[in-house]
Scaffold this motif. Sequence first.
Motif, short mmCIF file in Angstrom:
data_model
loop_
_atom_site.label_atom_id
_atom_site.label_comp_id
_atom_site.label_asym_id
_atom_site.label_seq_id
_atom_site.Cartn_x
_atom_site.Cartn_y
_atom_site.Cartn_z
N PRO A 271 -4.01 11.51 -0.61
CA PRO A 271 -4.93 10.82 0.33
C PRO A 271 -4.62 9.37 0.22
O PRO A 271 -3.89 8.95 -0.67
N GLY A 272 -5.26 8.72 1.21
CA GLY A 272 -4.78 7.46 1.27
C GLY A 272 -5.28 6.33 0.08
O GLY A 272 -4.86 5.43 -0.57
N ALA A 273 -6.42 6.94 -0.58
CA ALA A 273 -7.04 6.16 -1.85
C ALA A 273 -6.14 6.16 -2.86
O ALA A 273 -6.20 5.52 -3.96
N MET A 274 -5.10 7.39 -2.97
CA MET A 274 -4.20 7.50 -4.05
C MET A 274 -2.86 7.05 -3.84
O MET A 274 -2.05 6.78 -4.68
N ARG A 275 -2.37 6.81 -2.36
CA ARG A 275 -0.98 6.69 -2.03
C ARG A 275 -0.39 5.48 -2.27
O ARG A 275 -1.24 4.41 -1.93
N VAL A 276 0.60 5.12 -3.04
CA VAL A 276 1.16 3.76 -3.21
C VAL A 276 1.75 3.53 -1.94
O VAL A 276 2.65 4.21 -1.18
N VAL A 277 1.89 2.19 -1.33
CA VAL A 277 2.49 1.75 -0.05
C VAL A 277 3.39 0.82 -0.40
O VAL A 277 3.77 0.50 0.79
N THR A 278 3.39 0.15 -1.29
CA THR A 278 4.32 -1.07 -1.58
C THR A 278 4.59 -0.90 -3.08
O THR A 278 3.88 -0.88 -3.81
N PRO A 279 6.14 -1.00 -3.48
CA PRO A 279 6.38 -1.13 -4.74
C PRO A 279 5.97 -2.58 -5.42
O PRO A 279 5.94 -2.75 -6.75
N TYR A 280 5.75 -3.54 -4.73
CA TYR A 280 5.50 -4.72 -5.27
C TYR A 280 4.06 -5.25 -5.18
O TYR A 280 3.59 -6.13 -5.82
N ASP A 281 3.06 -4.18 -4.91
CA ASP A 281 1.49 -4.24 -5.15
C ASP A 281 1.12 -2.95 -5.40
O ASP A 281 0.63 -2.31 -4.15
N THR A 282 1.13 -2.23 -6.47
CA THR A 282 0.84 -0.78 -6.46
C THR A 282 -0.84 -0.48 -6.12
O THR A 282 -1.11 0.76 -6.16
N GLU A 283 -1.63 -1.59 -6.40
CA GLU A 283 -3.00 -1.18 -6.08
C GLU A 283 -3.58 -1.44 -4.65
O GLU A 283 -4.53 -1.18 -4.31
N ALA A 284 -2.57 -1.98 -4.10
CA ALA A 284 -2.96 -2.25 -2.52
C ALA A 284 -2.88 -0.66 -2.01
O ALA A 284 -2.19 0.20 -2.13
N ARG A 285 -3.83 -0.78 -0.75
CA ARG A 285 -3.78 0.58 -0.12
C ARG A 285 -3.82 0.53 1.33
O ARG A 285 -4.57 -0.57 1.68
N ALA A 286 -3.11 1.64 2.07
CA ALA A 286 -3.25 1.65 3.50
C ALA A 286 -4.60 2.00 4.14
O ALA A 286 -5.00 3.02 3.73
N SER A 287 -4.97 1.33 4.99
CA SER A 287 -6.47 1.94 5.72
C SER A 287 -6.19 1.44 7.24
O SER A 287 -5.38 0.72 7.71
N VAL A 288 -7.53 2.09 7.96
CA VAL A 288 -7.59 1.62 9.44
C VAL A 288 -9.04 1.68 9.80
O VAL A 288 -9.77 2.37 9.14
N LYS A 289 -9.27 0.77 10.61
CA LYS A 289 -10.76 0.62 10.97
C LYS A 289 -10.67 0.04 12.51
O LYS A 289 -10.11 -0.97 12.81
N ARG A 290 -11.33 0.81 13.23
CA ARG A 290 -11.46 0.63 14.57
C ARG A 290 -10.07 0.08 15.43
O ARG A 290 -9.79 -0.83 15.99
N GLY A 291 -9.04 1.03 14.87
CA GLY A 291 -7.79 0.75 15.48
C GLY A 291 -6.78 -0.36 14.80
O GLY A 291 -5.60 -0.54 15.26
N VAL A 292 -7.27 -1.00 13.64
CA VAL A 292 -6.61 -2.07 12.82
C VAL A 292 -6.05 -1.41 11.67
O VAL A 292 -6.83 -1.07 10.77
N TYR A 293 -4.82 -1.23 11.44
CA TYR A 293 -4.16 -0.72 10.30
C TYR A 293 -3.72 -1.89 9.31
O TYR A 293 -3.00 -2.94 9.93
#
Length: 550
Positions: A271-293
């Motif tokens: 799930p998004g809360a666990m998934r790494v999205v960039t090797p340069y900031d491993t604590e950043a996470r991907a999310s979406v709110k009202r169509g904004v990613y």
Amino acid sequence: MSLQTAELGEVPAATTRVARAAFPKGSLAMRIRDELGELFSDAEFAGLYPSRGRPAWSPARLALVSIMQYAEGLTDRQAADAVRGRLDWKYLLGLELTDPGFHYSVLSEFRDRLIAGSLGTQVLDRLLEAADAKGLLKTSGRARTDSTVVLASTRKMNGLVMLGETLRAALNAAAEAEPQWLAAHAPPTWFDTYASRLEDSRLPGGKGKQDELVERIGTDGMIFLKAVYEPDAPSFLRQLATVQTLRVMWVQQYLIEDGRVRRRELKDRPPGAMRVVTPYDTEARASVKRGVYWDGYKVHLTETCEPDSPNLITHVVTTDATVQDVSVLRPIHAHLSERAWLPAAHLTDAGYATAREIVAAREQYGFQLVGPLLRSTSWQARETTGFAQADFTVDWENQQVTCPTGKTNKSWRHSVSRHGTPVIRARFSIRDCRPCPARQQCNRTEHRQGRTITLQPRAEHTALQQARNDEASEEWQKQYSHRAGVEGTISQGVRAFGLRRCRYRGLDKARLQHQLTAAAMNLHRIDAWLTGTPRALTRVSRFAALRPAG
């Protein structure tokens, strides 16, 4: 580096004389010093420094410099230059005109010390305490909270580039740590693929060819990881942060199927809360709110909103982008309660307000949580002809629920929801529901059971009904209208203080950035109050102003 604590003391006479001559009307820095005095003392930061070593520059002054750096949008170099060369800053810091200041790298080191000691919140709180002592902080009335997205300092990458960059980062780190070992294990084709950024090369067109490249990157990563974890490989290579990130990313993104490395289907990834999205900031996470990613974090600002005092930010919470707004509400209330800054009414949007939180605010802290509650998403509530839960009458004393046609429940059972919160499930008999002439308005399923009504505990259920009734009243609308002002605070933070973009990498550094940003915004608001600068009105374009009334 050791600390020899000392009081800042009075502003030197020469500094006062020259600063007053240069700034006859004063400046933000000078007015803050005159009004709030010495905001910090070295003793507050004593725990951040060892007992022996080269004497450190005053941390009390560094805290002020850090806030002013955000107040004016300066880099570390520019802030250090301002300490050396600006008269109003020397006045604020209580420095002699000849004081040479410090090397700009001291600021980065000081931020690391604040993070290690978890003192970012204390810096903001100390400023608020000074404002409170001067009668500038009014917390007994209304407060409001809202959140906004925060972009990570790293660049946005698609899935293909993310995987390639993760492997490239690990290869670069290994090349720096053990170049000879890596040269002996790296196939020649790797230099063509991973020597430079993937987005700088010509990526293949078409989904099929891109999928082939994704699998090739996965295979190369597996080969590299296998080599790193061989018994004869240098053990410290496994401890490199980029290698650990590569291992985690490959577990999340790839699997070995029939001896072939394949990328996992989206449903098989974490799930998004666990998934790494960039090797340069491993604590950043991907999310979406009202169509904004976005990839990054989320910041929540809580401020006062009384007409007879400046609107000051009293609390800041920074989370990763996937954390829901409602989960930060209780930590906010706990902090405000600890500081005796609880409001009489806390205004929030629907992301924070729930029946459970309304009850908790009233029973634990004795104040009112005001916000619109989310409506039921059931088809019965969406269709005006359906029987929604609100149409059922609940007799709590007798544990009885009566439907609109007069039938009562067969069972009353305590349970938990899928979120782990306590609920009550009242089920009606199929003998009553099946022949009911209003069945299509109530329950359209073909199950062999009657309608089940899920209730929150009594206090929460009552609060829910009361809150929804209050929302329709003119008094509630008038009270809640004050929440809209926090949108202006978010806008000010984004446009004037860089709140939208992280300066640094990692959640702890993002959290400190937002705490210092809030302190800087408070300085500007206190200064505006002292100088009688009116609050800006909501801007309306000339065309929008022509909109007909009604």
